[in-house]
Motif scaffolding. Structure first.
Motif, short mmCIF file in Angstrom:
data_model
loop_
_atom_site.label_atom_id
_atom_site.label_comp_id
_atom_site.label_asym_id
_atom_site.label_seq_id
_atom_site.Cartn_x
_atom_site.Cartn_y
_atom_site.Cartn_z
N GLU A 165 14.74 61.86 65.65
CA GLU A 165 14.58 62.82 65.29
C GLU A 165 12.12 63.17 65.06
O GLU A 165 11.73 63.69 65.49
N GLY A 166 11.98 62.21 64.40
CA GLY A 166 11.30 62.13 63.80
C GLY A 166 10.25 61.71 65.27
O GLY A 166 9.01 62.45 65.67
N ARG A 167 10.45 60.92 66.43
CA ARG A 167 9.94 60.56 66.80
C ARG A 167 9.86 62.07 68.57
O ARG A 167 8.65 62.31 69.02
N GLN A 168 10.54 63.05 68.20
CA GLN A 168 10.47 63.68 69.72
C GLN A 168 10.39 65.51 69.18
O GLN A 168 9.25 66.64 69.56
N LEU A 169 10.94 65.52 67.40
CA LEU A 169 10.82 66.93 66.89
C LEU A 169 9.43 67.02 65.85
O LEU A 169 9.08 68.12 65.56
N GLY A 170 8.99 65.71 65.41
CA GLY A 170 8.20 65.66 64.22
C GLY A 170 8.79 66.14 63.03
O GLY A 170 8.36 66.12 61.68
N ILE A 171 10.38 66.48 63.16
CA ILE A 171 10.76 66.61 62.02
C ILE A 171 11.99 65.82 62.08
O ILE A 171 12.44 66.42 62.85
N ASP A 172 12.34 65.03 61.04
CA ASP A 172 13.85 64.67 60.85
C ASP A 172 14.87 65.78 60.23
O ASP A 172 14.32 66.41 59.43
N HIS A 173 16.44 65.11 60.44
CA HIS A 173 16.70 66.41 59.88
C HIS A 173 16.81 66.11 58.04
O HIS A 173 17.45 66.70 57.00
N ALA A 174 15.92 65.34 57.66
CA ALA A 174 16.37 64.76 56.30
C ALA A 174 15.25 66.25 55.83
O ALA A 174 15.29 67.33 54.25
N GLU A 175 14.58 65.87 56.67
CA GLU A 175 12.65 67.65 55.48
C GLU A 175 13.84 68.80 56.09
O GLU A 175 13.26 69.54 55.09
N SER A 176 14.68 68.82 57.76
CA SER A 176 14.86 69.91 57.29
C SER A 176 15.45 70.16 56.17
O SER A 176 15.83 72.14 55.70
N GLY A 177 16.80 70.00 56.08
CA GLY A 177 18.23 69.94 55.79
C GLY A 177 17.47 69.79 54.08
O GLY A 177 17.96 71.17 53.15
N GLU A 189 18.76 67.82 42.52
CA GLU A 189 18.89 66.32 42.92
C GLU A 189 19.59 66.62 43.94
O GLU A 189 19.86 65.09 44.69
N ILE A 190 20.29 67.76 44.11
CA ILE A 190 21.30 67.60 45.67
C ILE A 190 20.07 67.51 46.98
O ILE A 190 20.30 67.18 47.74
N CYS A 191 18.89 68.33 46.38
CA CYS A 191 17.68 68.73 47.29
C CYS A 191 17.27 66.72 47.66
O CYS A 191 16.71 67.30 48.35
N GLU A 192 17.12 66.32 46.83
CA GLU A 192 16.53 65.30 46.79
C GLU A 192 17.48 64.02 47.61
O GLU A 192 16.82 63.38 48.20
N VAL A 193 18.94 64.27 47.55
CA VAL A 193 19.47 63.34 48.06
C VAL A 193 19.40 63.98 49.55
O VAL A 193 18.68 63.22 50.89
N ILE A 194 19.64 65.08 49.85
CA ILE A 194 19.24 65.35 51.60
C ILE A 194 18.02 64.69 51.65
O ILE A 194 17.77 64.71 53.34
N ARG A 195 16.94 65.39 51.05
CA ARG A 195 15.48 64.59 51.78
C ARG A 195 15.00 63.05 51.55
O ARG A 195 14.22 62.74 52.32
N LEU A 196 15.64 63.00 50.67
CA LEU A 196 15.10 61.13 50.84
C LEU A 196 17.06 60.06 50.98
O LEU A 196 16.76 58.50 50.72
N HIS A 197 17.53 61.05 51.73
CA HIS A 197 18.30 60.05 51.94
C HIS A 197 18.29 58.43 52.45
O HIS A 197 19.27 57.35 52.60
N HIS A 198 17.17 58.32 53.82
CA HIS A 198 16.81 57.75 53.97
C HIS A 198 15.63 56.76 53.81
O HIS A 198 15.12 56.06 54.52
#
Lengths: 281, 294
Positions: A165-177, A189-198
């Motif tokens: 996603e990062g390579r092709q869209l420039g935004i991965d599901h962590a950021e868009s989530g 804290e839920i927002c943080e999990v979504i953003r930083l689980h990778h």
């Protein structure tokens, strides 16, 4: 992000129900909330009757479900039903069964990880596990064609989805989530999990929660509940930064028999598969 | 009314005997092999067989037999024999082979290739009647034109039991042992012989060296050197704690840095080694011998 559904009125009171300790939840208020929406109530009962929640005889009312399953389980079922309905699967580019198996799998495993490592907020872990990949749906709806290509390439190259996603869209599901979760005003804290689980090392609000979801996510993907394709890689949990975060806060985690834990989770995975196929038939 | 219904429906759920779960824990503690919930009725069935042989009436009595009696070790062995009997077959753990092909071999080839080494050494420790080493031999043969072009692969196979080894060397199997073999592989590497059985082709057999070896015989085990991979499936479950520790330690020194030890599907080394590290691949796990550089 405008293409995404707006948050339904039932979701926010639910999230706050989930954020509270079980003994402070008003049962009448919760059953009323469920009963106010027929189709959600029906789906709730279907889930309450799935083998995952151990029922062999039918539970036929919301109150019956509260009594039989306990409030904690019912809350989980409820949030799941709302989410499933909230995100109309016709628009998805990822197979909804695959997505929900992964999400429920991660939720279930996050709770188990929490229980075994001494992280006290097991319900929070479940919720965070369930919601962590919200961004996959966001990407799927916002960039339908591109996302389909991303999925296809990731499957062909057998690499983790977020990298492609990062390579092709420039935004991965962590950021868009995280964008979507912010818009829907999920707890911080839920927002943080979504953003930083990778990228657990960046977590500041609740690092152990993010770390537990990160580990659960990877274990799911290694045990056949991933994104529906083979990921050519080795996962070394004990060298993962998320493991360091969990053990630092909860030293009890050092005693976890990871091999046995993995075998035990396989039993849950079988149940999750049958539950998802029963509910989304 | 509602509450009565709920109570009635709870009573209707047949729960497994709690002693069954305690027996599962004993088997895991002693042998390091885990019986999943899916296999719990299988475990019960195997316990019932042993109970019949011992004229015991309840799982509680059998649990005592496994934990309190003087001959408990012998009885655990009997139960393990019941649990693992007839398990072996060709291509039993496809996920292990997939991890080898996709992740492990490319990494080994790259690392060794840089030093101009083109030899791979693999050991099937406790090979029984030969299904595992022949599976590996076929697997490597299939890669010889691609990933392993120009590489030499040695497959060493050892077992304590001379009779098993004799059967392994002959390499003749029934259909049942070949149930996971694809038609393509079947046609390429198996030759029909008498009684509807099949023999592993000469090319595959000649690649495997069979030897009798006791894994507890220090003076001989130390000669198994320079290994990239060790496979030891459902063997260590029969060793007691100190023997297991010793065998695992040997495997560790037999392996090259970044080599892997593979165990059977639900086996674990937990508590028996700090030198190996459990790692995950899709649908399978292995034990890594970390290189000195951490």
């Amino acid at each position: 992000m405008e293409a995404l559904p707006t948050v339904p009125s039932i979701l926010r009171p639910l999230i706050s129900f989930l954020d509270e300790p079980v003994d402070r939840v008003d049962v009448d208020q919760l059953t009323e909330l469920i009963a106010s929406d027929n189709s959600i109530a029906a789906q709730c009962l279907r889930m309450a009757n799935s083998p995952l929640y151990g029922r062999r005889r039918a539970v036929d009312s919301i109150r019956g479900a509260v009594i039989a399953l306990g409030l904690a389980r019912l809350r989980e079922i409820l949030i799941s039903c709302v989410l499933v309905r909230l995100l109309p699967s016709q628009k998805w580019k990822i197979n909804p069964t695959v997505f929900w198996e992964h999400s429920f799998g991660c939720a279930m495993m996050a709770r188990q990880f929490a229980l075994r490592t001494g992280y006290p907020h097991t319900d929070k872990a479940y919720l965070a596990g369930l919601l962590h990949d919200l961004g996959i749906i966001a990407n799927s709806v916002v960039f339908p064609e591109e996302f389909q290509e991303v999925l296809q390439h990731a499957a062909e190259k057998e690499v983790p989805l977020h990298e492609e996603e990062g390579r092709q869209l420039g935004i991965d599901h962590a950021e868009s989530g995280a964008l979507l979760a912010g818009q829907w005003r999920f707890p911080e804290e839920i927002c943080e999990v979504i953003r930083l689980h990778h990228d657990v090392q960046q977590a500041r609000v609740n690092p152990p929660l993010t770390a537990i979801v990160c580990l659960s996510d990877q274990l799911c993907r290694m045990r056949g509940l991933g994104y529906g394709y083979y990921e050519s890689r080795l996962v070394d949990f004990f060298k993962d930064p998320a493991w360091a975060v969990v053990t630092k806060e909860h030293p009890q985690a050092h005693g976890l028999d990871m091999a046995r834990f993995t075998f035990e989770m396989d039993d849950y995975i079988r149940e999750i598969r049958s539950m998802v196929s029963a509910v989304f038939r | 009314m509602l509450q009565t219904n709920v109570a009635a429906s709870c009573a209707a759920i047949p729960l497994p005997d709690p002693f069954l779960f305690r027996i599962r824990d004993v088997v895991y503690q002693v042998a390091g092999i885990f019986q999943s919930d899916e296999r719990i009725t299988f475990l019960e069935d195997r316990c019932l067989r042993r109970m019949k042989a011992l004229s015991l009436r309840s799982l509680a009595e059998y649990f005592d037999c496994l934990t309190m009696r003087a001959d408990r070790d012998a009885e655990i062995r009997n139960l393990l024999n019941e649990i693992t009997v007839g398990e072996t077959c060709f291509f039993r753990y496809p996920a292990q082979l997939e991890a080898l092909r996709k992740v492990i071999l490319p990494a080994i080839i790259e690392a060794k290739g840089k030093l101009s080494f083109t030899r791979l050494r693999v050991w099937s420790a406790g090979c029984s009647t030969g299904e595992e080493p022949y599976t590996l031999s076929i697997f490597f043969q299939e890669l010889q034109q691609s990933l392993l072009r120009g590489w030499t692969v040695e497959v060493l196979a050892t077992d304590l039991n001379e009779r098993s080894l004799e059967r392994a060397r002959r390499g003749v199997y029934t259909d049942y042992a070949l149930r996971n073999v694809t038609p393509d592989v079947h046609q390429k590497y198996f030759v029909p012989v008498e009684n509807g059985q099949f023999q592993v082709s000469e090319a595959i057999r000649s690649r495997v060296q069979f030897n009798r070896l006791n894994l507890l015989d220090d003076s001989r085990v130390i000669f198994m050197k320079g290994l990239d991979l060790v496979f030891c499936c459902n063997v260590m479950i029969y060793f007691d704690g100190s023997a297991k520790r010793k065998v695992v330690q040997h495997f560790h020194s037999n392996l090259l840095p970044n080599g892997y030890l593979f165990l059977g599907h639900s086996e674990s080394l937990f508590g028996y080694s700090n030198d190996f590290r459990l790692v995950h691949f899709p649908e399978t796990t292995a034990y890594l011998k970390p290189s000195g550089l951490r």
